[in-house]
Design a protein around this motif. Sequence first.
Motif, PDB file in Angstrom:
ATOM      1  N   GLY A  71       0.468  -1.069  -0.015  1.00 38.45           N
ATOM      2  CA  GLY A  71      -0.194   0.132  -0.195  1.00 38.45           C
ATOM      3  C   GLY A  71       0.468   1.669  -0.212  1.00 38.45           C
ATOM      4  N   LEU A  72       1.582   1.399   0.791  1.00 37.40           N
ATOM      5  CA  LEU A  72       2.691   1.853   0.621  1.00 37.40           C
ATOM      6  C   LEU A  72       3.327   2.724  -1.011  1.00 37.40           C
ATOM      7  CD1 LEU A  72       4.316   4.189   2.121  1.00 37.40           C
ATOM      8  CD2 LEU A  72       6.286   2.853   2.783  1.00 37.40           C
ATOM      9  N   LYS A  73       3.891   1.598  -1.705  1.00 36.61           N
ATOM     10  CA  LYS A  73       4.696   1.350  -2.675  1.00 36.61           C
ATOM     11  C   LYS A  73       3.595   2.555  -3.095  1.00 36.61           C
ATOM     12  CE  LYS A  73       7.960  -3.044  -2.212  1.00 36.61           C
ATOM     13  NZ  LYS A  73       7.585  -4.049  -2.767  1.00 36.61           N
ATOM     14  N   ALA A  74       2.851   2.118  -3.362  1.00 29.44           N
ATOM     15  CA  ALA A  74       1.723   2.453  -4.971  1.00 29.44           C
ATOM     16  C   ALA A  74       1.235   3.316  -3.616  1.00 29.44           C
ATOM     17  CB  ALA A  74       0.155   1.538  -4.051  1.00 29.44           C
ATOM     18  N   HIS A  75       1.336   4.815  -3.256  1.00 27.59           N
ATOM     19  CA  HIS A  75       1.771   5.695  -2.941  1.00 27.59           C
ATOM     20  C   HIS A  75       3.282   6.672  -3.348  1.00 27.59           C
ATOM     21  CE1 HIS A  75      -2.491   6.575  -0.153  1.00 27.59           C
ATOM     22  NE2 HIS A  75      -2.127   5.429  -0.189  1.00 27.59           N
ATOM     23  N   ILE A  76       4.449   6.090  -2.866  1.00 25.83           N
ATOM     24  CA  ILE A  76       5.467   6.716  -3.234  1.00 25.83           C
ATOM     25  C   ILE A  76       6.035   6.352  -4.813  1.00 25.83           C
ATOM     26  CG2 ILE A  76       5.551   6.860  -0.466  1.00 25.83           C
ATOM     27  CD1 ILE A  76       7.889   4.328  -0.946  1.00 25.83           C
ATOM     28  N   LEU A  81      14.233   5.365  -5.703  1.00 25.33           N
ATOM     29  CA  LEU A  81      14.334   4.071  -4.717  1.00 25.33           C
ATOM     30  C   LEU A  81      13.425   3.628  -4.287  1.00 25.33           C
ATOM     31  CD1 LEU A  81      17.615   5.537  -3.709  1.00 25.33           C
ATOM     32  CD2 LEU A  81      17.115   4.150  -5.820  1.00 25.33           C
ATOM     33  N   PHE A  82      11.906   4.004  -4.668  1.00 24.36           N
ATOM     34  CA  PHE A  82      10.890   3.909  -3.828  1.00 24.36           C
ATOM     35  C   PHE A  82      10.350   2.384  -2.775  1.00 24.36           C
ATOM     36  CE2 PHE A  82       9.447   1.866  -7.830  1.00 24.36           C
ATOM     37  CZ  PHE A  82       7.973   1.280  -7.580  1.00 24.36           C
ATOM     38  N   ASN A  83      11.273   1.514  -4.001  1.00 20.80           N
ATOM     39  CA  ASN A  83      11.029  -0.078  -2.454  1.00 20.80           C
ATOM     40  C   ASN A  83      11.487  -0.024  -2.223  1.00 20.80           C
ATOM     41  OD1 ASN A  83       9.512  -1.335  -4.928  1.00 20.80           O
ATOM     42  ND2 ASN A  83      11.104  -1.320  -6.298  1.00 20.80           N
ATOM     43  N   SER A  84      13.168   0.095  -2.136  1.00 19.65           N
ATOM     44  CA  SER A  84      14.198   0.125  -0.593  1.00 19.65           C
ATOM     45  C   SER A  84      13.480   0.684   0.194  1.00 19.65           C
ATOM     46  CB  SER A  84      15.255   0.041  -1.135  1.00 19.65           C
ATOM     47  OG  SER A  84      15.670   2.224  -2.022  1.00 19.65           O
ATOM     48  N   LYS A  85      12.794   2.086  -0.019  1.00 19.86           N
ATOM     49  CA  LYS A  85      12.450   3.286   0.547  1.00 19.86           C
ATOM     50  C   LYS A  85      11.346   2.227   1.720  1.00 19.86           C
ATOM     51  CE  LYS A  85      14.053   7.262  -1.747  1.00 19.86           C
ATOM     52  NZ  LYS A  85      13.797   8.862  -2.102  1.00 19.86           N
ATOM     53  N   ALA A  86      10.162   2.023   0.975  1.00 21.23           N
ATOM     54  CA  ALA A  86       8.891   1.344   0.980  1.00 21.23           C
ATOM     55  C   ALA A  86       9.551   0.401   3.027  1.00 21.23           C
ATOM     56  CB  ALA A  86       8.514   0.616   0.159  1.00 21.23           C
ATOM     57  N   LYS A  87      10.699  -0.338   2.612  1.00 18.08           N
ATOM     58  CA  LYS A  87      10.828  -1.729   3.019  1.00 18.08           C
ATOM     59  C   LYS A  87      11.295  -0.396   4.123  1.00 18.08           C
ATOM     60  CE  LYS A  87      14.048  -5.314   3.273  1.00 18.08           C
ATOM     61  NZ  LYS A  87      15.210  -6.262   2.436  1.00 18.08           N
ATOM     62  N   ASN A  88      11.859  -0.243   3.934  1.00 19.52           N
ATOM     63  CA  ASN A  88      12.807   0.777   5.524  1.00 19.52           C
ATOM     64  C   ASN A  88      11.610   1.362   5.993  1.00 19.52           C
ATOM     65  OD1 ASN A  88      15.526   0.004   4.409  1.00 19.52           O
ATOM     66  ND2 ASN A  88      15.554   2.283   3.752  1.00 19.52           N
ATOM     67  N   VAL A  89      10.875   2.484   5.390  1.00 19.28           N
ATOM     68  CA  VAL A  89      10.017   2.793   6.302  1.00 19.28           C
ATOM     69  C   VAL A  89       8.702   2.586   7.377  1.00 19.28           C
ATOM     70  CG1 VAL A  89       7.519   4.435   5.860  1.00 19.28           C
ATOM     71  CG2 VAL A  89       9.560   4.973   4.940  1.00 19.28           C
TER      72      VAL A  89
END
Length: 231
Positions: A71-76, A81-89
């Motif tokens: 769900g976060l990935k869909a927003h960002i 680098l949204f994949n790695s950022k989503a994982k970190n968040v």
Amino acid sequence: MKKDQIFEFFRRLAETNPSPETELEYGNVYQLLVAVTLSAQATDVGVNKATRALFAKVKTPQDMLDLGEEGLKAHIKTIGLFNSKAKNVIAMAEILVREHGGEVPNDRDALTLLPGVGRKTANVVLNCAFGAETFAVDTHIFRVSNRTGLAKGKTPLAVEKGLEKKVPQPFRVGSHHWMILHGRYVCKARTPECWRCDVVDLCGYKGKIPEKGAKPATPVGGARAAKEKKP
């Protein structure tokens, strides 16, 4: 830059913008932490576009966990680098809920233990959310500090330490924002707009551009001077 010049440097920037703020949009400390984390290698404009809808849904670390990584990935997904950022968040939210009661800690060491949070991100959060006298050295601050002679250093940490020693009161809390905004809109990387700079006379940069459209001044002993000396 000498002590009295440094004071005047910030006095003028403060006079132009008495209440500087980050250009990242957020509604609380947790949202600020997420926004700054997402802003790595991305523009504030791009992050704001992605987080407006996200922050309408997510206001706490638990909200983020409920949204989930996909769900976060869909927003960002428009952010680099949204994949790695989503994982970190998501990992960050888990730690905040489990170890900090869902609150963002007011401590640099605790912040930098969170996934995706480095010293720069921690300094931004401490400064913006808690009013700490921290200096988050991004590309703009690094450039402005070195170019002007305010606080020279070969690494962001060296520049940060220099700023800690040199920036006087009452400018220590706001200096981070003034330098970022100055670097973003006036002291630009490729073509510094010296002709409209409020602190140009205090700046030690040898390649100043005195008027729009003019060529950069040649630094003393620079490449052109060396070339002209050759037979």
